[in-house]
Design an enzyme around this catalytic site. Structure first.
Site, short mmCIF file in Angstrom:
data_model
loop_
_atom_site.label_atom_id
_atom_site.label_comp_id
_atom_site.label_asym_id
_atom_site.label_seq_id
_atom_site.Cartn_x
_atom_site.Cartn_y
_atom_site.Cartn_z
N HIS A 1 -4.73 14.97 -7.96
CA HIS A 1 -5.54 15.60 -6.92
C HIS A 1 -6.05 16.99 -7.27
O HIS A 1 -6.91 17.52 -6.57
CB HIS A 1 -4.76 15.64 -5.59
CG HIS A 1 -4.64 14.29 -4.96
ND1 HIS A 1 -3.64 13.41 -5.27
CD2 HIS A 1 -5.45 13.65 -4.08
CE1 HIS A 1 -3.82 12.29 -4.60
NE2 HIS A 1 -4.91 12.41 -3.88
N HIS B 1 -12.15 1.59 -1.71
CA HIS B 1 -11.34 0.75 -0.80
C HIS B 1 -11.99 -0.61 -0.64
O HIS B 1 -11.33 -1.65 -0.62
CB HIS B 1 -11.21 1.41 0.58
CG HIS B 1 -10.69 2.81 0.56
ND1 HIS B 1 -11.41 3.88 1.05
CD2 HIS B 1 -9.53 3.33 0.08
CE1 HIS B 1 -10.71 4.99 0.89
NE2 HIS B 1 -9.57 4.69 0.29
N CYS C 1 3.47 16.08 -3.80
CA CYS C 1 2.00 16.14 -3.61
C CYS C 1 1.65 15.40 -2.33
O CYS C 1 1.91 14.20 -2.22
CB CYS C 1 1.27 15.54 -4.80
SG CYS C 1 -0.51 15.36 -4.45
N CYS D 1 -1.04 19.04 -8.87
CA CYS D 1 -0.95 17.59 -9.12
C CYS D 1 -2.09 17.20 -10.04
O CYS D 1 -3.24 17.57 -9.81
CB CYS D 1 -1.05 16.85 -7.79
SG CYS D 1 -1.48 15.12 -7.98
N LYS E 1 -12.85 10.59 -2.02
CA LYS E 1 -13.39 11.45 -0.98
C LYS E 1 -12.96 12.90 -1.21
O LYS E 1 -13.74 13.82 -1.02
CB LYS E 1 -12.88 10.98 0.39
CG LYS E 1 -13.80 9.97 1.06
CD LYS E 1 -14.95 10.65 1.76
CE LYS E 1 -16.00 9.70 2.27
NZ LYS E 1 -15.70 9.05 3.52
N HIS F 1 -14.35 4.23 1.65
CA HIS F 1 -15.43 4.36 0.66
C HIS F 1 -15.45 3.11 -0.21
O HIS F 1 -14.65 2.19 0.01
CB HIS F 1 -15.29 5.66 -0.14
CG HIS F 1 -14.01 5.81 -0.92
ND1 HIS F 1 -13.60 4.88 -1.85
CD2 HIS F 1 -13.05 6.78 -0.92
CE1 HIS F 1 -12.46 5.27 -2.40
NE2 HIS F 1 -12.10 6.42 -1.85
N LYS G 1 -12.24 9.09 -11.32
CA LYS G 1 -11.97 8.19 -10.19
C LYS G 1 -12.75 8.69 -8.97
O LYS G 1 -12.65 9.84 -8.60
CB LYS G 1 -10.48 8.19 -9.88
CG LYS G 1 -10.12 7.36 -8.67
CD LYS G 1 -8.62 7.26 -8.50
CE LYS G 1 -8.27 6.46 -7.27
NZ LYS G 1 -7.71 7.26 -6.20
N CYS H 1 -0.93 12.52 -2.89
CA CYS H 1 -0.32 11.26 -3.38
C CYS H 1 0.78 10.79 -2.42
O CYS H 1 1.23 9.67 -2.53
CB CYS H 1 0.35 11.43 -4.74
SG CYS H 1 -0.70 11.99 -6.06
N1 MSP Z 1 -1.71 4.20 1.71
C1 MSP Z 1 -1.57 4.00 0.31
C2 MSP Z 1 -1.29 2.56 -0.01
C3 MSP Z 1 -0.08 1.99 0.64
S1 MSP Z 1 0.12 0.30 0.27
C4 MSP Z 1 1.63 -0.06 0.79
C5 MSP Z 1 -2.85 4.43 -0.38
N2 MSP Z 1 -3.95 4.45 0.36
S2 MSP Z 1 -5.42 4.85 -0.14
O1 MSP Z 1 -6.23 4.95 1.05
O2 MSP Z 1 -5.35 6.01 -0.97
O3 MSP Z 1 -5.94 3.63 -0.94
C6 MSP Z 1 -5.67 3.48 -2.31
C7 MSP Z 1 -6.30 2.19 -2.78
O4 MSP Z 1 -7.71 2.17 -2.47
C8 MSP Z 1 -6.24 1.99 -4.29
O5 MSP Z 1 -5.01 1.49 -4.72
C9 MSP Z 1 -7.37 1.01 -4.47
O6 MSP Z 1 -6.98 -0.24 -4.01
C10 MSP Z 1 -8.43 1.58 -3.54
N3 MSP Z 1 -9.20 2.64 -4.19
C11 MSP Z 1 -9.33 3.93 -3.79
N4 MSP Z 1 -10.16 4.59 -4.64
C12 MSP Z 1 -10.58 3.74 -5.60
C13 MSP Z 1 -11.45 3.83 -6.69
N5 MSP Z 1 -12.08 4.93 -6.99
N6 MSP Z 1 -11.64 2.72 -7.43
C14 MSP Z 1 -11.03 1.52 -7.13
N7 MSP Z 1 -10.21 1.41 -6.12
C15 MSP Z 1 -9.93 2.49 -5.34
O7 MSP Z 1 -2.81 4.67 -1.58
#
Ligand code: MSP
Length: 520
Positions: free
Chosen positions: A150, A24, A130, A147, A306, A21, A303, A133
């Site tokens: 979440h 990311h 969780c 959590c 999904k 999304h 925040k 997380c």
């Molecule tokens: N798999 C772990 C990360 C491991 S790194 C060794 C993870 N993955 S995640 O798919 O949940 O991605 C989290 C990251 O996606 C956040 O740290 C950020 O970089 C980005 N984001 C996800 N949602 C976001 C927002 N709503 N706003 C900004 N960035 C966001 O955590």
């Protein structure tokens, strides 16, 4: 061997429980802009992104889709993640998947080293976990058994696990962050990390025994490595962690490690600024130079995610505004490091005023005037110190700001220069000069100044909006100077590069009028 160390930047590796999304994409676009900028500084660069494929979350998602976890990951990576990054024009040098052999082998070797170094011991974990997380929680992290992040009930675990002596590294980490403020940015993130370290940190369970979707612990194959321990290592396994220094992997490691910037969202700051450097310290490996935690994209004040059904796919925005406007918008409108709300109206307003009017129209008007008054050929280079100085200043500020990860500040410096050029065109009124042939020299000077300024704007905007800048580069006939990606930031403001006589061409409109929003 060439000694130049690469500027090495990473994004988080994303969970493949779902499609990407815009949250990311926000991180990955920022990483892409920064690495493209460093490439245009003439540096050697290595840009890594990838996917985090182990753990309960991904395993459960695969199960609920009646697919084996590996097949699920393969499908999501090939059908969702990789195509998404290429659609957004992300120029990563490597893509790591934690189910790859190169990763798994190096993780196992690293685990063995940590155990040999005396930092791993057997223990019992009892407490909440969780799955959203993928994190062991403390009672204070919960709200009525759920959590806080979440909003979902946690699992209560009671397992015999392997533990990492995380607490042993607290004094070293505290000293490190106090002496090296640039190692964790922005300041709010650093303060959070310091406060967390000062509050008392417990040792960390680093294995799980109740499922098998993970990397087996080498000396106890009934257990798999905790998904975060596995995932954090990707940054180093992807560039050859632990390989013989004379091997290909070892040489790559020497050229890239330590990472210059780990770009992360603030949700995963502690993993990166506490657990990860401690893991490296335990193995006597250099720790990364900087962890930068940016803010969240918010929807309805929360925040965007999904799991809360507020996730917006990048294509929902790029289908309407185009890829480059998407890349531009979030970095331009939200100070990097703070939260920001996405608003369709704000995006329309900026698209129209900054991209279509200030930048796009300047380009199309200027090229049209060269066609009309100069037979489509670039006139003789002419000096215009005021604009040349403004260009020089814009380059210096943009370079300083972007290297400091202040994307907004950098983009604003470029936009300011764009405004100066627009003001110049309005003041000089070439269409009035063109009415009298006696003004020919003056007219050509004004038009040269305008297209030469556009050359500079194209290069400065290239890391942010690669496709549009390339179109402009072609329209200006600037290919004669070489590919736009080879233009160096340090040289771009040197005035008088577009040679006389080169043919311009109007080409496509850079930022077309937006389609009317579909009525509901
Ligand atoms: N798999 C772990 C990360 C491991 S790194 C060794 C993870 N993955 S995640 O798919 O949940 O991605 C989290 C990251 O996606 C956040 O740290 C950020 O970089 C980005 N984001 C996800 N949602 C976001 C927002 N709503 N706003 C900004 N960035 C966001 O955590």
């Amino acid at each position: 061997m060439s000694a130049e160390k690469s500027f090495y930047l990473t994004t988080p590796i994303y969970y493949v429980n779902d499609a990407p999304h815009i949250g990311h994409a926000y991180t990955t676009v920022a990483g892409d802009v920064l690495t493209r900028w460093h490439r245009q500084r003439g540096e050697s660069v290595w840009f890594l992104t990838g996917t985090d494929e182990h753990g309960e979350k991904v395993m459960n998602t695969a199960a609920s889709n009646n697919v084996k976890p590996q097949d699920w990951c393969d499908r999501l990576v090939e059908e969702a993640w990789k195509p998404n990054w290429s659609a957004l024009n992300i120029a990563n040098d490597d893509f790591i998947r934690t189910t790859e052999k190169r990763h798994e082998e190096r993780v196992q070797r690293f685990m063995t080293l940590l155990k040999d170094n005396g930092y791993i011991y057997a223990g019992k974990f009892e407490g909440p976990y969780c799955i959203g997380c993928e994190e062991f929680k403390l009672p204070g992290d919960l709200d009525e058994g759920k959590c806080k992040i979440h909003g979902k009930p946690v699992e209560m675990l009671s397992e015999d696990n392997w533990f990492f002596k995380l607490s042993a590294f607290v004094p070293q980490l505290l000293e490190y962050y106090k002496n090296n403020p640039e190692a964790c940015e922005p300041a709010s993130a650093r303060n959070e990390v310091i406060a967390f370290l000062e509050s008392g940190v417990r040792d960390l369970s680093i294995s799980r025994s109740t499922f098998d979707w993970g990397i087996p612990v080498p000396w106890d194959t009934d257990q798999v490595v905790y998904v975060w321990f596995d995932a954090l290592l990707n940054y180093a396994t992807a560039v050859g962690l632990g390989d013989d220094p004379n091997s290909e992997g070892g040489k790559k490691f020497a050229k890239t490690w330590p990472a210059d910037v780990h770009l992360v969202g603030k949700d995963i700051l502690r993993f990166h600024a506490v657990i990860w450097p401690a893991m490296l310290m335990a193995a006597n490996v250099a720790i990364p130079k900087k962890v930068f935690a940016h803010g969240w994209l918010l929807v309805g004040g929360e925040k965007m995610s999904k799991s809360k059904l507020t996730g917006i796919a990048p294509s929902d925005i790029t289908d309407h505004f185009g890829v480059d406007a998407f890349r531009y918008y979030f970095l331009r409108s939200i100070p990097f490091g703070t939260d920001g709300s996405f608003s369709w109206e704000d995006m329309v307003a900026r698209y129209t005023s900054e991209l279509a009017n200030d930048f796009g129209n300047l380009a199309s008007r200027s090229i049209a005037m060269i066609e009309k008054y100069c037979e489509g050929k670039i006139p003789q280079p002419a000096a215009e110190p005021k604009l040349a100085e403004a260009a020089q200043k814009a380059c210096e500020i943009a370079d300083e700001r972007i290297c400091a990860l202040d994307f907004q500040g950098g983009i604003l410096a470029i936009l300011d220069f764009c405004k100066v050029v627009n003001g110049y065109v309005t003041d000089q009124a070439p269409w009035v000069l063109a009415k009298d042939t006696a003004n020919k020299v003056e007219l050509e000077k004004v038009l040269y100044t305008t297209v030469e300024s556009l050359r500079i704007l194209a290069v400065l905007f290239h890391p942010v909006m690669p496709e549009t800048s390339e179109k402009l580069w072609d329209a200006l006939g600037a290919k004669i100077l070489g590919p736009i990606g080879d233009q160096k930031i340090s040289e771009v403001a040197t005035w008088g590069q577009l040679p006389a006589g080169v043919q311009v061409s109007r080409g496509e409109v850079l930022f077309p009028r937006l389609p009317e929003p579909e009525s509901a």
